[in-house]
Scaffold this motif. Structure first.
Motif, PDB file in Angstrom:
ATOM      1  N   SER A 145      42.218  40.368  30.669  1.00 24.50           N
ATOM      2  CA  SER A 145      42.147  41.715  30.906  1.00 24.50           C
ATOM      3  C   SER A 145      42.873  41.714  32.826  1.00 24.50           C
ATOM      4  O   SER A 145      43.011  42.900  33.054  1.00 24.50           O
ATOM      5  CB  SER A 145      40.853  42.119  30.635  1.00 24.50           C
ATOM      6  OG  SER A 145      39.905  41.222  31.491  1.00 24.50           O
ATOM      7  N   LYS A 146      41.576  41.305  33.424  1.00 21.17           N
ATOM      8  CA  LYS A 146      41.632  41.385  34.707  1.00 21.17           C
ATOM      9  C   LYS A 146      43.587  41.075  35.540  1.00 21.17           C
ATOM     10  O   LYS A 146      43.945  42.372  36.190  1.00 21.17           O
ATOM     11  CB  LYS A 146      40.907  40.268  35.633  1.00 21.17           C
ATOM     12  CG  LYS A 146      39.567  41.073  35.554  1.00 21.17           C
ATOM     13  CD  LYS A 146      38.433  39.948  35.635  1.00 21.17           C
ATOM     14  CE  LYS A 146      37.959  40.418  36.132  1.00 21.17           C
ATOM     15  NZ  LYS A 146      36.350  39.425  36.749  1.00 21.17           N
ATOM     16  N   SER A 147      43.723  39.769  34.326  1.00 22.62           N
ATOM     17  CA  SER A 147      45.387  39.583  35.160  1.00 22.62           C
ATOM     18  C   SER A 147      46.633  41.299  34.371  1.00 22.62           C
ATOM     19  O   SER A 147      47.683  41.054  34.454  1.00 22.62           O
ATOM     20  CB  SER A 147      46.019  38.643  34.496  1.00 22.62           C
ATOM     21  OG  SER A 147      45.938  38.626  33.127  1.00 22.62           O
ATOM     22  N   ARG A 148      46.617  41.880  33.537  1.00 24.14           N
ATOM     23  CA  ARG A 148      47.069  42.563  33.520  1.00 24.14           C
ATOM     24  C   ARG A 148      46.373  43.764  33.957  1.00 24.14           C
ATOM     25  O   ARG A 148      46.951  44.996  32.917  1.00 24.14           O
ATOM     26  CB  ARG A 148      46.595  43.032  31.420  1.00 24.14           C
ATOM     27  CG  ARG A 148      47.089  41.750  30.851  1.00 24.14           C
ATOM     28  CD  ARG A 148      47.221  41.573  29.702  1.00 24.14           C
ATOM     29  NE  ARG A 148      47.498  41.095  28.554  1.00 24.14           N
ATOM     30  CZ  ARG A 148      47.747  40.392  27.164  1.00 24.14           C
ATOM     31  NH1 ARG A 148      47.632  41.737  26.663  1.00 24.14           N
ATOM     32  NH2 ARG A 148      47.673  39.438  26.771  1.00 24.14           N
ATOM     33  N   GLY A 149      45.427  44.251  34.732  1.00 24.81           N
ATOM     34  CA  GLY A 149      45.244  45.428  35.457  1.00 24.81           C
ATOM     35  C   GLY A 149      44.573  46.393  34.577  1.00 24.81           C
ATOM     36  O   GLY A 149      44.589  47.326  34.850  1.00 24.81           O
ATOM     37  N   ILE A 150      43.386  45.465  33.399  1.00 23.79           N
ATOM     38  CA  ILE A 150      43.108  46.172  32.540  1.00 23.79           C
ATOM     39  C   ILE A 150      41.820  46.776  33.465  1.00 23.79           C
ATOM     40  O   ILE A 150      40.936  45.631  34.466  1.00 23.79           O
ATOM     41  CB  ILE A 150      42.767  45.712  31.303  1.00 23.79           C
ATOM     42  CG1 ILE A 150      43.711  45.821  30.261  1.00 23.79           C
ATOM     43  CG2 ILE A 150      41.042  46.695  30.077  1.00 23.79           C
ATOM     44  CD1 ILE A 150      43.325  44.871  29.279  1.00 23.79           C
ATOM     45  N   THR A 151      41.421  48.037  33.821  1.00 21.59           N
ATOM     46  CA  THR A 151      39.851  48.369  34.162  1.00 21.59           C
ATOM     47  C   THR A 151      39.088  49.449  33.238  1.00 21.59           C
ATOM     48  O   THR A 151      39.695  49.975  32.166  1.00 21.59           O
ATOM     49  CB  THR A 151      40.049  49.099  35.693  1.00 21.59           C
ATOM     50  OG1 THR A 151      40.842  50.670  35.307  1.00 21.59           O
ATOM     51  CG2 THR A 151      41.195  48.647  35.936  1.00 21.59           C
ATOM     52  N   HIS A 152      37.670  49.090  33.543  1.00 20.92           N
ATOM     53  CA  HIS A 152      36.920  50.795  33.045  1.00 20.92           C
ATOM     54  C   HIS A 152      35.655  51.144  34.066  1.00 20.92           C
ATOM     55  O   HIS A 152      35.959  50.033  35.285  1.00 20.92           O
ATOM     56  CB  HIS A 152      36.007  49.498  32.263  1.00 20.92           C
ATOM     57  CG  HIS A 152      34.988  47.910  32.636  1.00 20.92           C
ATOM     58  ND1 HIS A 152      35.021  47.217  33.928  1.00 20.92           N
ATOM     59  CD2 HIS A 152      33.269  48.396  33.089  1.00 20.92           C
ATOM     60  CE1 HIS A 152      34.735  46.379  33.592  1.00 20.92           C
ATOM     61  NE2 HIS A 152      33.480  47.242  33.453  1.00 20.92           N
TER      62      HIS A 152
END
Length: 391
Positions: free
Chosen positions: A357-364
């Protein structure tokens, strides 16, 4: 009473038994007779009707049904109004009692007069008298016995060309009766009526042994307020009530079904089913070829449509885009669970999800802060969901 069972045959049948024409034998009989009572080849007839005795001042009138010797005939001339000419007709005037039919009123040798003289043109003859006569004349019999074959009162070859019969025709064939009454042709009327009843029972499905005769067309007598008495058509194979009144002139059975019934009833009609090769019509072959070509084209067009729709569906599936977090869950299932006998632990899945998720740029969001990767809640929920998927 069936005259065939008493060994009585037509002149044509007797002619087939000897090497000479039967008419030569008939012509020489007069020279062999000693007196009128010594008939070497008497004529017989099966007579049914009212008669009276010639003897007695007040002869009694009574009913007879049996075989009599023809004692006296008379030719009369009848004018045909259509043809404007006269036609000779032979009438039966006197009968003589025989040993083949006796009761309290009919005695051997007594003479009886029919109350109504009937037309008469086809007598039958006793085989015993015929055999005695040809032996006396020294005429040899043929080596085979054609009279021993069934003597049918209808043309078997013509009837075998038919594919269907009405119940009326079927009952007459079963009773060895001509399809239309013919002068000089004898048959048992009561037997034909009996077979009408049995055929009707089998068509209704009410036979005592459960035999059901299937029809090609099934009609029953009915009544309509608009037209009065009429016939109503039913579906073939319909089980009818015993009281149903079948229209035997309209109801039709196939020859195959009729022969199946004859086998059940143990009746020999002389009919049979035959296979016959038929040259195919050129026009029919051309039409079949055109229809086949059209069907092949329709199937090809349909196949092309299916292939085209399948390609479109594949493209649609390829072009489907999921939300990042859903796509991440799908990829986690494919990467970690698909094809695995033992699913990975939740912790391993959480680690993969967090890293990916971090490598795909997903944030929360965490309050006012924006953090990389999935939230703790989603990290703990997604592994249980993807491990429960069954494909």
């Amino acid at each position: 009473m069936d005259i065939r069972q008493q060994s009585f045959y037509t002149l044509e049948q007797l002619d087939s038994l000897i090497e000479l024409p039967i008419q030569q034998v008939i012509n020489c009989i007069s020279g062999l007779k000693k007196n009128d009572s010594d008939k070497l080849l008497a004529e017989y007839i099966e007579f049914k009707g009212l008669v009276k005795s010639v003897k007695g001042e007040t002869p009694e009138v009574f009913y007879v049904d049996g075989i009599f010797e023809v004692n006296k005939t008379e030719f009369i001339s009848i004018t045909d109004p259509d043809e404007l000419c006269s036609v000779a007709q032979c009438l039966l005037k006197e009968l003589k009692g025989t040993e083949h039919y006796q009761n309290s009123k009919v005695l051997i040798g007594n003479i009886y007069e029919p109350i109504t003289p009937e037309g008469y043109n086809k007598p039958k003859y006793s085989y015993l008298q015929f055999e005695s006569l040809v032996n006396r004349l020294g005429i040899p019999l043929k080596s085979y016995w054609p009279v021993g074959q069934e003597d049918f009162n209808y043309n078997i070859d013509l009837l075998n060309q038919k594919s269907n019969f009405t119940l009326e025709e079927a009952s007459r064939i079963a009773g060895n009766a001509p399809l239309q009454d013919q002068q000089g042709t004898f048959y048992d009327v009561s037997l034909v009526e009996h077979y009408k009843e049995i055929l009707s029972e089998c068509v209704k499905g009410q036979n005592q042994h459960g035999f059901h005769l299937f029809t090609t067309e099934l009609w029953c007598h009915s009544y309509s307020e608009d037209i009065g008495e009429c016939s109503k058509r039913y579906d073939n194979g319909t089980h009818l009530k015993v009281s149903a009144n079948i229209d035997i002139d309209l109801t039709i059975v196939s020859k195959t079904e009729f022969l199946r019934w004859c086998k059940y009833m143990d009746i020999n009609t002389g009919l049979y089913n035959s296979q016959k090769a038929i040259d195919e019509s050129v026009a029919s072959l051309k039409l079949n070829n055109e229809n086949l070509t059209a069907e092949i084209k329709r199937l090809k067009d349909f196949t092309h449509e299916i292939i085209s729709e399948k390609k479109q569906l594949i493209e649609c599936v390829k072009n489907i885009t999921y939300p990042p977090e859903l796509q991440l869950a799908v990829d986690a299932y494919k990467q970690l669970c698909l094809g695995q006998e033992k699913p990975p632990t939740n912790k391993k899945i959480e680690e993969w999800l967090q890293t990916e998720s971090k490598s795909r740029g997903i944030t929360h969001k965490d309050g006012s802060k924006t953090l990389k990767g999935l939230s703790e809640k989603k990290l703990s929920t997604i592994p249980s969901i993807i491990k429960s998927v069954k494909l």
